[in-house]
Design an enzyme around this catalytic site. Structure first.
Site, PDB file in Angstrom:
ATOM      1  N   ILE A 113      -3.771   3.977  55.826  1.00 54.36           N
ATOM      2  CA  ILE A 113      -4.422   4.593  56.751  1.00 54.36           C
ATOM      3  C   ILE A 113      -3.575   5.353  57.972  1.00 54.36           C
ATOM      4  O   ILE A 113      -4.050   5.684  58.918  1.00 54.36           O
ATOM      5  CB  ILE A 113      -5.272   3.462  57.542  1.00 54.36           C
ATOM      6  CG1 ILE A 113      -4.391   2.330  57.816  1.00 54.36           C
ATOM      7  CG2 ILE A 113      -6.138   2.961  56.730  1.00 54.36           C
ATOM      8  CD1 ILE A 113      -5.073   1.152  58.587  1.00 54.36           C
ATOM      9  N   LYS A 154       1.933  -3.070  57.232  1.00 55.39           N
ATOM     10  CA  LYS A 154       2.672  -2.262  57.624  1.00 55.39           C
ATOM     11  C   LYS A 154       3.801  -2.502  56.590  1.00 55.39           C
ATOM     12  O   LYS A 154       4.610  -3.359  56.708  1.00 55.39           O
ATOM     13  CB  LYS A 154       3.464  -2.046  59.032  1.00 55.39           C
ATOM     14  CG  LYS A 154       4.279  -0.882  59.418  1.00 55.39           C
ATOM     15  CD  LYS A 154       4.488  -0.605  60.656  1.00 55.39           C
ATOM     16  CE  LYS A 154       5.472   0.272  61.046  1.00 55.39           C
ATOM     17  NZ  LYS A 154       5.703   0.253  62.608  1.00 55.39           N
ATOM     18  N   ASP A 171       8.305   4.020  73.451  1.00 56.03           N
ATOM     19  CA  ASP A 171       7.685   5.082  72.780  1.00 56.03           C
ATOM     20  C   ASP A 171       6.167   4.941  72.882  1.00 56.03           C
ATOM     21  O   ASP A 171       5.380   5.427  72.153  1.00 56.03           O
ATOM     22  CB  ASP A 171       8.112   5.075  71.009  1.00 56.03           C
ATOM     23  CG  ASP A 171       7.599   6.323  70.684  1.00 56.03           C
ATOM     24  OD1 ASP A 171       7.546   7.163  71.249  1.00 56.03           O
ATOM     25  OD2 ASP A 171       7.473   6.523  69.373  1.00 56.03           O
ATOM     26  N   GLY A 220       4.104   5.159  60.428  1.00 57.75           N
ATOM     27  CA  GLY A 220       4.741   4.977  61.754  1.00 57.75           C
ATOM     28  C   GLY A 220       6.020   5.390  61.339  1.00 57.75           C
ATOM     29  O   GLY A 220       6.336   6.195  60.291  1.00 57.75           O
ATOM     30  N   GLY A 221       7.035   5.137  62.545  1.00 60.06           N
ATOM     31  CA  GLY A 221       8.373   5.353  62.321  1.00 60.06           C
ATOM     32  C   GLY A 221       9.211   5.152  61.143  1.00 60.06           C
ATOM     33  O   GLY A 221      10.061   5.848  60.519  1.00 60.06           O
TER      34      GLY A 221
END
Length: 646
Positions: A12, A35, A129, A15-16
């Site tokens: 879905i 994640k 961020d 990220g970094g």
């Protein structure tokens, strides 16, 4: 299957450092977001520590507006984080689809974002961020709930591990949303997150970023140097009050910004209703006859549009009305009420509206609570049964007081502008000794530093005037904060040079450490911005110490005076700067002998400081020595002190 309990359903997002999956928890029988660290990052020890720190940081933040962590672990040497599964869209997608949001819609989002940021700041956590892609609009009953995502580059104020120290000197965050201090890679704090929130707000209102450039180097310069287009010039009908709001939200100097997320939101809310109409008065009482009394007593002023009354029957409802009407000036509240009493409400008023003043109402026999309310900051009180003349006088007096507060606030804003064009040395002197003797001359011991931009004169001939001045300002925006941070006062800007004066305890040590920090910061920014950036010119620094004369010089008859310092140390510092090569911090024998052991020096040979005069021996400051500020440089800048720009 991850850790023998999480079944992956579909990817879905990314990220970094990881891939985000919708997954199913086979043990607790619920959908989750999982994640998983990417293989290329999983082999890096520092990346694994950052990944773990992200999990630990978010787990500490049990807040409804921050995504919640359920689990953390390592499966087949690959770290993973298990989080709540959200349905909805992020703010980046919303803005891409709608381009702009109305001020009221923006305010609704800001209030929720602020709660999450305030919780993180209170826990000593800086996001670093914050951007629309990390603001998720989750669909919930009865409406949307904002969730802050991706704390992958989080900084924890109360922890000091080697990996955090190693992030100094590196560009951390998404460039378009980075604050000037992030560009300079200094120690982060919550004000950087508030800058990012300002950029998000600007984009939401206008549909564009406040600072935009074709390349990374130009963008970094623009963030540190350029003004932003006033929002009212971009959006027809947007009130000029929003221009003033963003002057704070996107102030280059962190001290000029809103100092908390609550202040940020309160100021934005005030901007929405800045076109002030009637004076708004909030009446808080669960007795219906009080509302009737106010309406009857002031019916003519209500009819004439002088007063507007808003009513609430308890403190909780009153807080809701304060948020709906941020321009309320006067609050008249009872003490004893259901749900939330008047004393509790009184303590909550300043966080919602710092200008409003509260008048307490109670019976004569309740003087103990009234005394307590006055000690907590109530402006005045009324006794029940209320005398009409006393009521009118008290409200009028309170309105005048609030008007004076607002005038003083505007005056403070004007003074801030004036201070930008006034000698910083004179301002410091007035604060120290007062205006009566501030202009008197005196002899003091001081250290003087000149920081020159190397060979900038040819640039003025090769570039358009506006481009050349912008390049010069870009350099000064990096230089000045380092000087001020070590207690230096910028005496003046002389063309492409900065003259700074250090006085007081350890003035020589502070001046030397400031110059070393300036050199390193300029080298770091030049490296990040590229060889064609304004920072690539390099800087030449000269420094001298001794007795100087301070006072005002100029023509009093024509009203042109300048407060400055004069003396041999000033002249020597200026000559040393002119003789220095890019990246050198040159000092004379006097400084070299006085700072032995505190700093490491290298002989720079004999240089001609004056035309026709014999060369003199000078020394280049290499780095801080062990006796100066132990580990101060590496721990606050993270770039080796020997870095030069040759």
């Amino acid at each position: 299957m991850i850790a023998r309990k999480y079944t992956l359903v579909r990817e879905i997002g990314r990220g970094g450092m990881g891939v985000i999956w919708e997954a199913f928890d086979q043990v607790l029988r619920r959908p989750v977001a999982l994640k998983v660290m990417t293989p290329e990052h999983a082999t890096s020890d520092s990346a694994r520590r950052r990944f773990e720190r992200e999990a630990m940081a978010i787990a500490r933040l049990r807040n409804e507006h921050i995504i919640q962590i359920y689990d953390y672990g390592i499966d087949e040497d690959c770290p993973y984080i298990v989080m709540e599964l959200l349905e909805g869209e992020d703010l980046e997608d919303r803005l891409a689809r709608e381009r702009q949001l109305s001020p009221s819609a923006t305010l609704a989002l800001l209030r929720q974002i602020a709660i999450g940021l305030q919780a993180a700041s209170s826990a000593g956590i800086i996001h670093r961020d914050l951007k629309p892609a990390n603001v998720f609009l989750a669909r919930k009953e009865p409406g949307e709930s904002v969730k802050l995502l991706d704390f992958g580059v989080v900084w924890t104020v109360f922890e000091s591990d080697e990996d955090q120290k190693g992030s100094f000197g590196r560009i951390i965050g998404t460039p378009s949303y980075m604050s000037p201090e992030q560009v300079r890679a200094v120690v982060p704090n919550h004000l950087s997150d508030l800058w990012s929130l300002g950029v998000i707000t600007y984009r939401a209102l206008t549909g564009r970023l406040p600072f935009a450039a074709s390349g990374l180097g130009e963008l970094l310069i623009s963030i540190c140097t350029d003004p932003f287009p006033p929002p009212s010039s971009l959006v027809p009908g947007l009130l000029p009050s929003f221009d003033r709001f963003f002057e704070h939200a996107l102030a280059k100097d962190p001290a000029q910004r809103f100092q908390s997320a609550r202040q940020f939101v309160a100021a934005f809310a005030a901007g929405i209703e800045a076109s002030r109409g009637p004076t708004k008065i909030l009446i808080v009482d669960d007795e219906q006859d009080v509302a009737l009394l106010m309406t009857m007593q002031f019916r003519q002023k209500i009819r004439d549009g002088v007063y507007e009354f808003i009513f609430a029957d308890n403190g909780e409802a009153a807080l809701h009305e304060l948020r709906r009407h941020p321009d309320i000036d006067v609050i008249v509240t009872d003490i004893k009420m259901p749900v939330m009493d008047g004393l509790t409400f009184l303590g909550r008023v300043p966080e919602v509206n710092p200008f409003a003043r509260t008048v307490m109402m109670s019976a004569y026999g309740d003087m103990g609570n009234i005394r307590c309310a006055m000690n907590q900051g109530a402006f005045d009180f009324l006794l029940k049964p209320i005398e009409r003349a006393d009521l009118e006088t008290t409200i009028e007096k309170t309105i005048k007081h609030v008007a004076e507060l607002r005038r003083n606030a505007r005056s403070d804003e004007e003074n801030k502008i004036l201070r930008q064009f006034t000698s910083a040395a004179l301002v410091a002197r007035i604060r120290e000794v007062g205006p009566a003797i501030a202009l008197e001359s005196e002899a003091v011991m001081a250290t003087v530093a000149f920081i020159d931009i190397f060979q900038f004169t040819p640039v003025t001939k090769q570039r358009l005037p506006s481009e050349a001045m912008r390049m010069l300002r870009a350099n000064f925006e990096v230089i000045v904060p380092e000087l001020v941070a070590k207690g230096g006062v910028v005496d003046k800007f002389l063309g492409d040079s900065v003259m700074a004066v250090f006085q007081g305890p350890e003035h020589l040590t502070r001046a030397l450490s400031a110059c070393v920090a300036v050199r390193a910061q300029m080298a770091a920014v030049a490296h990040r911005a590229g060889k064609n950036s304004p920072y690539a010119q390099g800087i030449c620094i000269g420094l001298s110490t001794g007795q100087v004369l301070s006072g005002s010089v100029g023509s009093q008859a024509y009203g042109r005076l300048e407060y400055t310092v004069l003396g041999e140390a000033v002249n020597t510092a200026a000559h040393l700067a002119r003789a220095a090569l890019p990246g050198e911090v040159l000092v004379d024998t006097t400084v070299h002998e006085a700072a032995q052991g505190l700093f490491d020096f290298e002989e720079a040979g004999a240089r001609n400081l004056l035309p026709g005069a014999p060369p003199v021996s000078v020394f280049n400051v290499v780095r801080l020595g062990p006796a100066a500020f132990p580990a101060a440089y590496e721990s606050t800048v993270g770039i080796p002190a020997t870095t030069t720009m040759r």
